[in-house]
Design a protein around this motif. Sequence first.
Motif, PDB file in Angstrom:
ATOM      1  N   ASP A   1      12.609  15.154  20.081  1.00 33.69           N
ATOM      2  CA  ASP A   1      11.628  15.784  20.968  1.00 33.69           C
ATOM      3  C   ASP A   1      10.800  14.774  21.738  1.00 33.69           C
ATOM      4  O   ASP A   1       9.801  15.138  22.359  1.00 33.69           O
ATOM      5  CB  ASP A   1      10.701  16.693  20.164  1.00 33.69           C
ATOM      6  N   GLY A   2      11.174  13.499  21.691  1.00 34.58           N
ATOM      7  CA  GLY A   2      10.303  12.539  22.345  1.00 34.58           C
ATOM      8  C   GLY A   2      10.935  11.184  22.587  1.00 34.58           C
ATOM      9  O   GLY A   2      12.035  10.877  22.128  1.00 34.58           O
TER      10      GLY A   2
ATOM     11  N   ALA B   1      -7.134  -6.852  27.121  1.00 32.69           N
ATOM     12  CA  ALA B   1      -7.057  -6.891  25.657  1.00 32.69           C
ATOM     13  C   ALA B   1      -5.657  -6.588  25.146  1.00 32.69           C
ATOM     14  O   ALA B   1      -5.266  -7.032  24.059  1.00 32.69           O
ATOM     15  CB  ALA B   1      -8.061  -5.904  25.056  1.00 32.69           C
ATOM     16  N   SER B   2      -4.878  -5.819  25.905  1.00 31.68           N
ATOM     17  CA  SER B   2      -3.492  -5.523  25.545  1.00 31.68           C
ATOM     18  C   SER B   2      -2.519  -6.202  26.502  1.00 31.68           C
ATOM     19  O   SER B   2      -1.363  -5.795  26.603  1.00 31.68           O
ATOM     20  CB  SER B   2      -3.250  -4.016  25.558  1.00 31.68           C
ATOM     21  N   ASP B   3      -2.986  -7.252  27.191  1.00 29.41           N
ATOM     22  CA  ASP B   3      -2.171  -7.987  28.161  1.00 29.41           C
ATOM     23  C   ASP B   3      -1.668  -7.063  29.267  1.00 29.41           C
ATOM     24  O   ASP B   3      -0.603  -7.287  29.830  1.00 29.41           O
ATOM     25  CB  ASP B   3      -0.997  -8.683  27.467  1.00 29.41           C
ATOM     26  N   HIS B   4      -2.449  -6.026  29.556  1.00 27.81           N
ATOM     27  CA  HIS B   4      -2.135  -5.046  30.597  1.00 27.81           C
ATOM     28  C   HIS B   4      -0.798  -4.339  30.368  1.00 27.81           C
ATOM     29  O   HIS B   4      -0.132  -3.921  31.320  1.00 27.81           O
ATOM     30  CB  HIS B   4      -2.184  -5.691  31.995  1.00 27.81           C
ATOM     31  N   THR B   5      -0.404  -4.215  29.108  1.00 26.58           N
ATOM     32  CA  THR B   5       0.761  -3.404  28.760  1.00 26.58           C
ATOM     33  C   THR B   5       0.306  -1.984  28.447  1.00 26.58           C
ATOM     34  O   THR B   5      -0.828  -1.752  28.038  1.00 26.58           O
ATOM     35  CB  THR B   5       1.509  -3.977  27.554  1.00 26.58           C
ATOM     36  N   VAL B   6       1.220  -1.047  28.627  1.00 27.95           N
ATOM     37  CA  VAL B   6       0.925   0.367  28.401  1.00 27.95           C
ATOM     38  C   VAL B   6       2.102   0.998  27.671  1.00 27.95           C
ATOM     39  O   VAL B   6       3.260   0.742  28.007  1.00 27.95           O
ATOM     40  CB  VAL B   6       0.696   1.109  29.744  1.00 27.95           C
ATOM     41  N   LYS B   7       1.795   1.828  26.680  1.00 29.30           N
ATOM     42  CA  LYS B   7       2.813   2.646  26.031  1.00 29.30           C
ATOM     43  C   LYS B   7       2.410   4.111  26.118  1.00 29.30           C
ATOM     44  O   LYS B   7       1.224   4.441  25.985  1.00 29.30           O
ATOM     45  CB  LYS B   7       2.973   2.254  24.561  1.00 29.30           C
ATOM     46  N   ALA B   8       3.393   4.960  26.323  1.00 31.76           N
ATOM     47  CA  ALA B   8       3.163   6.405  26.351  1.00 31.76           C
ATOM     48  C   ALA B   8       4.183   7.057  25.427  1.00 31.76           C
ATOM     49  O   ALA B   8       5.390   6.944  25.655  1.00 31.76           O
ATOM     50  CB  ALA B   8       3.313   6.945  27.770  1.00 31.76           C
ATOM     51  N   ASP B   9       3.709   7.710  24.382  1.00 31.86           N
ATOM     52  CA  ASP B   9       4.592   8.371  23.422  1.00 31.86           C
ATOM     53  C   ASP B   9       4.700   9.836  23.829  1.00 31.86           C
ATOM     54  O   ASP B   9       3.825  10.652  23.543  1.00 31.86           O
ATOM     55  CB  ASP B   9       4.024   8.232  22.010  1.00 31.86           C
ATOM     56  N   ILE B  10       5.778  10.162  24.523  1.00 33.25           N
ATOM     57  CA  ILE B  10       5.965  11.493  25.107  1.00 33.25           C
ATOM     58  C   ILE B  10       6.630  12.399  24.071  1.00 33.25           C
ATOM     59  O   ILE B  10       7.650  12.046  23.488  1.00 33.25           O
ATOM     60  CB  ILE B  10       6.839  11.429  26.368  1.00 33.25           C
ATOM     61  N   ARG B  11       6.065  13.564  23.855  1.00 35.20           N
ATOM     62  CA  ARG B  11       6.632  14.524  22.897  1.00 35.20           C
ATOM     63  C   ARG B  11       6.844  15.878  23.573  1.00 35.20           C
ATOM     64  O   ARG B  11       6.366  16.132  24.670  1.00 35.20           O
ATOM     65  CB  ARG B  11       5.700  14.681  21.688  1.00 35.20           C
ATOM     66  N   GLY B  12       7.559  16.769  22.887  1.00 39.12           N
ATOM     67  CA  GLY B  12       7.822  18.097  23.395  1.00 39.12           C
ATOM     68  C   GLY B  12       9.014  18.187  24.319  1.00 39.12           C
ATOM     69  O   GLY B  12       9.174  19.166  25.045  1.00 39.12           O
ATOM     70  N   LEU B  13       9.873  17.180  24.301  1.00 38.02           N
ATOM     71  CA  LEU B  13      11.050  17.168  25.163  1.00 38.02           C
ATOM     72  C   LEU B  13      12.233  17.860  24.494  1.00 38.02           C
ATOM     73  O   LEU B  13      12.230  18.116  23.286  1.00 38.02           O
ATOM     74  CB  LEU B  13      11.419  15.721  25.503  1.00 38.02           C
ATOM     75  N   ARG B  14      13.261  18.134  25.267  1.00 35.84           N
ATOM     76  CA  ARG B  14      14.479  18.724  24.732  1.00 35.84           C
ATOM     77  C   ARG B  14      15.334  17.658  24.050  1.00 35.84           C
ATOM     78  O   ARG B  14      15.397  16.512  24.513  1.00 35.84           O
ATOM     79  CB  ARG B  14      15.297  19.368  25.849  1.00 35.84           C
ATOM     80  N   PRO B  15      16.041  18.004  23.005  1.00 33.30           N
ATOM     81  CA  PRO B  15      16.924  17.023  22.361  1.00 33.30           C
ATOM     82  C   PRO B  15      18.163  16.746  23.203  1.00 33.30           C
ATOM     83  O   PRO B  15      18.579  17.565  24.033  1.00 33.30           O
ATOM     84  CB  PRO B  15      17.291  17.693  21.034  1.00 33.30           C
ATOM     85  N   ALA B  16      18.734  15.544  22.996  1.00 33.38           N
ATOM     86  CA  ALA B  16      19.997  15.144  23.634  1.00 33.38           C
ATOM     87  C   ALA B  16      19.987  15.404  25.137  1.00 33.38           C
ATOM     88  O   ALA B  16      20.948  15.927  25.699  1.00 33.38           O
ATOM     89  CB  ALA B  16      21.169  15.858  22.970  1.00 33.38           C
ATOM     90  N   THR B  17      18.904  15.007  25.793  1.00 31.66           N
ATOM     91  CA  THR B  17      18.718  15.307  27.210  1.00 31.66           C
ATOM     92  C   THR B  17      18.315  14.050  27.964  1.00 31.66           C
ATOM     93  O   THR B  17      17.494  13.268  27.484  1.00 31.66           O
ATOM     94  CB  THR B  17      17.639  16.385  27.395  1.00 31.66           C
ATOM     95  N   ASP B  18      18.892  13.858  29.144  1.00 37.87           N
ATOM     96  CA  ASP B  18      18.484  12.769  30.022  1.00 37.87           C
ATOM     97  C   ASP B  18      17.176  13.126  30.711  1.00 37.87           C
ATOM     98  O   ASP B  18      16.986  14.262  31.173  1.00 37.87           O
ATOM     99  CB  ASP B  18      19.546  12.519  31.096  1.00 37.87           C
TER     100      ASP B  18
ATOM    101  N   SER C   1       9.544  23.163  24.415  1.00 44.61           N
ATOM    102  CA  SER C   1       8.166  23.497  24.065  1.00 44.61           C
ATOM    103  C   SER C   1       7.221  22.799  25.018  1.00 44.61           C
ATOM    104  O   SER C   1       7.616  22.000  25.855  1.00 44.61           O
ATOM    105  CB  SER C   1       7.885  23.050  22.627  1.00 44.61           C
ATOM    106  N   ALA C   2       5.953  23.132  24.868  1.00 42.37           N
ATOM    107  CA  ALA C   2       4.946  22.477  25.690  1.00 42.37           C
ATOM    108  C   ALA C   2       4.981  20.981  25.434  1.00 42.37           C
ATOM    109  O   ALA C   2       5.143  20.525  24.319  1.00 42.37           O
ATOM    110  CB  ALA C   2       3.556  23.026  25.342  1.00 42.37           C
ATOM    111  N   VAL C   3       4.852  20.191  26.505  1.00 41.22           N
ATOM    112  CA  VAL C   3       4.969  18.750  26.400  1.00 41.22           C
ATOM    113  C   VAL C   3       3.607  18.150  26.117  1.00 41.22           C
ATOM    114  O   VAL C   3       2.625  18.468  26.778  1.00 41.22           O
ATOM    115  CB  VAL C   3       5.535  18.171  27.719  1.00 41.22           C
ATOM    116  N   SER C   4       3.567  17.285  25.107  1.00 37.83           N
ATOM    117  CA  SER C   4       2.348  16.533  24.839  1.00 37.83           C
ATOM    118  C   SER C   4       2.657  15.071  24.982  1.00 37.83           C
ATOM    119  O   SER C   4       3.750  14.631  24.688  1.00 37.83           O
ATOM    120  CB  SER C   4       1.826  16.812  23.423  1.00 37.83           C
TER     121      SER C   4
END
Length: 560
Positions: free
Chosen positions: A69-70, A119-136, A10-13
Amino acid sequence: MTSRHRSSESAVSATADANSLSPRRRTVVKAAAATAVLAGPLAASLPARAAAQAPAFLHGVASGDPLPDGILLWTRVTPAPEAVPGSGVGPDTEVSWTVARDRALTDVVARGSALATAASDHTVKADIRGLRPATDYWFRFSAGGTDSPVARTRTAPAADAAVTGLRFGVVSCSNWEAGHFSAYRHLAARADLDAWLHLGDYIYEYGTGEYGNRGQVVRPHVPAHEIVTLADYRARHGQYKTDPHLQALHHRAPVVAIWDDHEIANDTWSGGAENHTEGAEGTWAARQAAAKRAYFEWMPVRPALAGTTYRRLRFGRLADLSLLDLRSFRSQQVSLGDGDVDDPERTLTGRAQLDWLKAGLTASDTTWRLVGTSVMISPFAVGSLPADLLKPLAKLLGLPQEGLALNTDQWDGYTDDRRELLAHLRANAVRNTVFLTGDIHMAWANDVPVNAGTYPLSPSAATEFVVTSVTSDNLDDIVKVPEGTVSAVASPLIRAANRHVHWVDTDRHGYGVLDITAERAQMDYYVVSDRTTATAPSSWARSYRTRSGTQKVERTYDPV
């Protein structure tokens, strides 16, 4: 080993939140360093390229908490040489990420960016969705013309997928001062992990020389004092993330992590800790909040509830994994003559978490129900050990050294919670429950009896695989004797007093590899030759499995 289930993509968000969380054994408390003082020693601990190149990705990249998916991506950018972890300084920096189906990052499926701030100690998180299951997938972060290393991650199988196999690395208890993280290097060299589990004590809070390491500080902690403030916890996380073996494992597979006590303070409970002096080290509420905030900033972990790590992940119809937080809600540990471990008013899990766990285990429709627990659930008596072994064992476990036949920091100290959980498993015919455990710095393979006092006449409600420490002291380290010396004597005595224990290795450091099929769950135990040597080789030690439907552990004579 994992079934390569595919579905239409599906489309990736993608979403990112670089600031998702708002704001002893000693009588002399070492004062915490002020933020301005941190920059010097911390900068000295970072790779030499830090001063020459900015922005830089000095702490690697990581991924975690895989979904069908993510995946959650993480990094920390150093925007300027002085912007070391915990410093609270450094400019806002735009950090972008790229996710692709190939290592060369040509088949891109997701892009995005976030602002890394002090403010976040220059850390970053990205929660990637819309991916295929069981996939590298492969991913990379970029900032100001600088690229991070490219890392591999993997999504979980689809919830309804008929998965043929899963394989997880399993580790716990990695004390920086006690040695090098060779166990991580060996896991990173494998090409077969769906994910790896860290069952707690990812960092240690002690100051230099304050925690067991055979009297030898292999590499000193930064900061040198015990960590207490938000700046301190950030600095310590930052130091651990510079370890090349830890970075390599994070670059190889997604992590699924829970905390134990040392991410906060030794023997943490809901209202304090053994290694916290109220007033002299600030308030417990402030210290706990600082530790948890730094943890969620620095770890690719999704908090299920504000300030906790209990949550559940699913891997097709083969297994689900319930992850526990056994520090945030527990009653204070009791000691000899100072309380009753059977008191139903005392809790390890807290009411809400125990109900959540019971409901999830009952409702599960997977073949295997895995439970990540930071402390051992199997009963453990030490009364038959001779005095020369009981004293170091008591020290390791935090027991009164005059002798007490339980460890009150484990489930042994909260027997009503354990009794309720195991009775629930039996009453509802919940099968194939496997507890995965760290904390105790020893390797175990256990049945989990409903009543240890009458075992084996009493049924076993579950099984438990306990992994040893990556580096933290075990028995031979405490008594400073050659590896294997203590285990040769202690292991048969422990087994004689605990008939549900199939195996215990009290002396070696290493990791586990858990392999799951519909027929069995098998833990292969590996050991490293020398925790003080960065290039130490590893070797297979033992393997145990539980076959579907048995609730019993048995030895098997080959690793998977």
